[in-house]
Each structure stands twice: as structure tokens, then as C-alpha cells.
Write a protein that holds these residues in place. Structure first.
Motif, mmCIF file in Angstrom:
data_model
loop_
_atom_site.group_PDB
_atom_site.id
_atom_site.type_symbol
_atom_site.label_atom_id
_atom_site.label_comp_id
_atom_site.label_asym_id
_atom_site.label_seq_id
_atom_site.Cartn_x
_atom_site.Cartn_y
_atom_site.Cartn_z
ATOM 1 N N GLN A 1 0.826 -1.204 0.000
ATOM 2 C CA GLN A 1 0.000 0.000 0.000
ATOM 3 C C GLN A 1 0.860 1.254 0.000
ATOM 4 O O GLN A 1 0.555 2.233 -0.682
ATOM 5 C CB GLN A 1 -0.926 -0.013 1.210
ATOM 6 C CG GLN A 1 -2.007 -1.073 1.158
ATOM 7 C CD GLN A 1 -2.790 -1.164 2.451
ATOM 8 O OE1 GLN A 1 -2.505 -0.466 3.424
ATOM 9 N NE2 GLN A 1 -3.784 -2.043 2.486
ATOM 10 N N ARG A 2 1.945 1.218 0.764
ATOM 11 C CA ARG A 2 2.820 2.385 0.808
ATOM 12 C C ARG A 2 3.495 2.602 -0.543
ATOM 13 O O ARG A 2 3.629 3.744 -0.997
ATOM 14 C CB ARG A 2 3.880 2.207 1.896
ATOM 15 C CG ARG A 2 4.796 3.401 2.019
ATOM 16 C CD ARG A 2 5.698 3.300 3.222
ATOM 17 N NE ARG A 2 6.615 4.436 3.275
ATOM 18 C CZ ARG A 2 7.527 4.619 4.223
ATOM 19 N NH1 ARG A 2 7.638 3.755 5.210
ATOM 20 N NH2 ARG A 2 8.316 5.677 4.186
ATOM 21 N N GLN A 3 3.908 1.521 -1.187
ATOM 22 C CA GLN A 3 4.519 1.659 -2.506
ATOM 23 C C GLN A 3 3.523 2.261 -3.497
ATOM 24 O O GLN A 3 3.873 3.167 -4.274
ATOM 25 C CB GLN A 3 5.001 0.306 -3.010
ATOM 26 C CG GLN A 3 5.697 0.380 -4.366
ATOM 27 C CD GLN A 3 6.091 -0.986 -4.878
ATOM 28 O OE1 GLN A 3 5.435 -1.979 -4.588
ATOM 29 N NE2 GLN A 3 7.166 -1.044 -5.653
ATOM 30 N N GLN A 4 2.275 1.772 -3.472
ATOM 31 C CA GLN A 4 1.256 2.314 -4.365
ATOM 32 C C GLN A 4 0.990 3.779 -4.065
ATOM 33 O O GLN A 4 0.819 4.596 -4.979
ATOM 34 C CB GLN A 4 -0.041 1.511 -4.214
ATOM 35 C CG GLN A 4 0.056 0.071 -4.694
ATOM 36 C CD GLN A 4 0.273 -0.006 -6.191
ATOM 37 O OE1 GLN A 4 1.381 -0.264 -6.663
ATOM 38 N NE2 GLN A 4 -0.780 0.223 -6.954
ATOM 39 N N ARG A 5 0.962 4.113 -2.785
ATOM 40 C CA ARG A 5 0.687 5.492 -2.401
ATOM 41 C C ARG A 5 1.796 6.425 -2.870
ATOM 42 O O ARG A 5 1.530 7.506 -3.402
ATOM 43 C CB ARG A 5 0.534 5.576 -0.877
ATOM 44 C CG ARG A 5 0.158 6.972 -0.390
ATOM 45 C CD ARG A 5 -0.152 6.976 1.092
ATOM 46 N NE ARG A 5 0.983 6.578 1.910
ATOM 47 C CZ ARG A 5 1.092 5.444 2.563
ATOM 48 N NH1 ARG A 5 0.116 4.550 2.498
ATOM 49 N NH2 ARG A 5 2.156 5.159 3.294
#
Length: 367
Positions: free
Chosen positions: A180-184
């Protein structure tokens, strides 16, 4: 005075986020040490806490905090002189290393092209499998003992299976957060204000902050401008001495820095804080084209909301200007001189003290 910006984060060693405005109490001396001292001829170890005064003298305390008697302290020094000197010597080096890091905060600033996020691997290793024990010869001959041994092996196997399933859940949750952090950071941080805020908070948390740092910020101009206010420590809150270990005494010796050196250390620290915040903003928020960073001191009760502020510097930097710095040689860069190359409001006396200034305000006419 009301806060200029609405979003607020509080960063500290062992970082925590908080919406309150608190400063930790200051002790007179450096942090203490906790040790386990081995007694002569005994297998047990004695827990000892060493309290270090501002003059470097050592006070010996039991694990519950009670002060040791003079006889007990002498016994500790007799039994463990080598351990005490080794621990105090390492502690002295650590204190000096913290002092030396203060003017080098800018070295942690990421380069402006260091965008995106690389997911971390789950740091906890899986539970070690429990080897099945073989029964003793007499257990093989006696049915109840053989059955009990079998149950014990089955219980250990079940415990390992449960521990492994719990580890798999923790790993799956960690991997999901990393994804999720990578996508964000790869996508949402371009145009989602909430994602941009969370990204900035996470990136600032990852830096080693030697002192508590309170930051207010706001994204304006369609998220193309970030305005940041940084609550700064006062000169009296900065370290003012180096430490050494005497050759023949179990203590530390303080060596006070000159006033000139203290002021230089303070200026370098303030400029380094501004530099690393600018670095995090430009590297992690690719939509940002202009950053305004201002540093202030609170003049009244630091625990009070909306206290009067005395601004010490304010700098306005565009992304193009920031990209022109030599990020391949940050150790050789002076953060104060680097900030002076931008639009900077900063006034200093001949003695090197920073004077009050009027900070920049967000201005949409810059483009």
C-alpha cells in the motif's frame, strides 16, 4: 498567535506522532547507564544503574532506583572496575558522537531524484522448527511412558504450527502495508493531499531526529506548494560540552564548548533541520514545485497552544533550484551557505546570534 498551518506532526527520537505540544524535561547530566555486575565467586549478577551528574560524577543506584550506600558503591567499583570503565568509555564516545552528528543533519537529506518506494522485507525470521525428540530406551519398553513422550512431541509440533501461522499473519499484514505504501508513493502522492501528507510524515519519521521536532505544514496552490513551520529548540537546550574518560578515576570529565562554538553548532543544527525537511519534501512529493520552510522559537509556555513565535529564518526554494545542489557531496556542503543561495530571510548579529525575522507567506504569484 494562531497556527499558520493546519496539519501538525511531532517527531522525536523513538519517533511518535502526537497532536499535543509537549517538551521532555531536561536533566542536568547526560543519560545514565544500566549494567549487570558479576560478583566475585558467585554465579549471580547484580543490576546496577549509573547516574551521571552534570559534573561527570557517578552515583550508584540499585535497580529499584534507591541510592547505594558508600560501602556498596565501593564494593561495586572493586568487583567490576574494568566493566565500569569499559561501559563509561563507550557511553562517553556515544555522547560525543551525538554532539558530532548535530551539525551534519543535512547529510541525511535524500537527493531530489530519489522518488518512489522500495518495499522492505519482513524483518522477523520464521519460528525455528522444533526437532522431534527420540524416546529413551526405557520409554520404548513402557507403554505409558511411550504414550506420554508421543503426546509431548505432538504438543511441541502443534505449538510450532500455531507460532508459524501467527508469523505468517504478521508477515502478510506487513507485506500488505508495504505494498500500500509503494502504491501510495508511486501514484497517489502525485495528486492526493491525504496521501501526500502521509508520505511526508512517514519519510520524516524514518530520519534520525536527535531532538524533539514539532512541524506544522500545509499543502496549497493545488498541492504544488508546501509551507512548513518548524518549532526549534533554544540555544540553552543544545549540548554545551564534550566528555572524556579520566585515566585513573571512574567518572566522566565534561569540557564546555566555547560560546562561539555553541552558537555555530546551534546555527548548523537549525540549518540542517531545514535542509533535511526540504529534501524530504522535494524527493517524496513529486508534485511539489515550491517549498517555504520557516523556523521559529516559542517565546512563552512551550506547552501552551498558540504561543507567541519568534521566527529565526525563512527560506523559499523552487524544485529547479534544489536540483542544482551537489547531492553527491553532502558531507562537503555547508547547509547555511546552501540556504543562503535561495530566497532567504535570516539576520545575525556580529556574534553569530540569530535575530527575529518576518517569515515568507504562501504566495501563488511566484509562477
Amino acid at each position: 498567535m494562531e497556527f499558520r498551518f493546519q496539519r501538525r506532526i511531532r517527531l522525536a527520537p523513538g519517533v511518535r506522532l502526537n497532536t499535543t505540544r509537549l517538551r521532555p524535561g531536561l536533566s542536568l547530566g547526560p543519560p545514565g547507564i544500566s549494567l549487570l555486575i558479576r560478583r566475585d565467586g558467585e554465579g549471580e549478577s547484580l543490576p546496577v544503574d549509573l547516574e551521571i551528574t552534570a559534573s561527570g560524577e557517578i552515583r550508584y543506584r540499585h535497580a529499584d532506583g534507591t541510592r547505594m550506600t558508600m560501602a556498596e558503591a565501593r564494593e561495586v567499583r572493586r568487583c567490576a572496575e574494568g566493566e565500569l570503565r569499559e561501559a563509561l568509555g563507550a557511553h562517553c564516545e556515544a555522547l560525543n558522537a551525538q554532539l558530532d552528528r548535530l551539525p551534519r543533519l543535512h547529510e541525511q537529506a535524500p537527493a531530489p531524484d530519489a522518488t518512489g518506494y522500495h518495499p522492505r522485507s519482513y524483518p522477523e525470521p520464521p519460528p525455528t522448527p522444533m526437532a522431534e525428540t527420540r524416546p529413551a530406551w526405557w520409554q520404548s519398553l513402557w507403554a505409558p511412558a511411550r504414550l506420554r513422550h508421543h503426546r509431548e512431541n505432538a504438543q511441541r509440533e502443534a505449538q510450532h504450527a500455531a507460532a508459524y501461522r501467527a508469523w505468517e499473519w504478521r508477515k502478510a499484514e506487513f507485506d500488505a502495508r508495504e505494498f500500500q505504501r509503494q502504491q501510495r508513493e508511486d501514484e497517489a502522492s502525485w495528486d492526493d493531499p491525504d496521501a501526500m501528507q502521509q508520505t511526508l510524515v512517514e519519510r520524516l519519521e524514518e530520519l534520525a531526529w536527535p531532538r524533539e521536532t514539532l512541524i506544522d505544514f500545509e499543502l496549497v496552490d493545488d498541492c504544488r506548494t508546501i509551507a512548513v513551520d518548524i518549532d526549534l529548540p533554544g540555544p540553552e537546550e543544545m549540548p554545551d560540552r564534550r566528555w572524556s574518560m579520566p585515566a585513573k578515576r571512574i567518572k566522566l570529565s565534561p569540557h564546555r564548548l566555547t560560546v562561539t562554538r555553541q552558537r555555530q553548532l546551534y546555527r548548523d543544527y537549525l540549518h540542517g533541520v531545514a535542509f533535511r525537511v526540504l529534501g524530504a519534501a522535494f524527493a517524496r512529493l513529486p508534485r511539489i514545485e515550491l517549498a517555504l520552510v520557516s523556523g521559529y522559537r516559542c517565546l512563552n509556555d512551550p506547552a501552551a497552544e498558540g504561543g507567541e513565535r519568534r521566527y529565526l529564518f525563512s527560506v523559499k526554494v523552487t524544485r529547479a533550484q534544489w536540483q542544482g545542489l551537489a547531492f553527491d557531496d553532502l558531507p562537503g556542503l555547508d547547509p547555511g551557505e546552501a540556504l543562503a543561495g535561495f530566497a532567504l530571510r535570516r539576520e545575525m548579529t556580529r556574534g553569530g546570534e540569530l535575530c527575529a525575522i518576518t517569515p515568507f507567506e504562501p504566495d501563488w504569484r511566484w509562477r
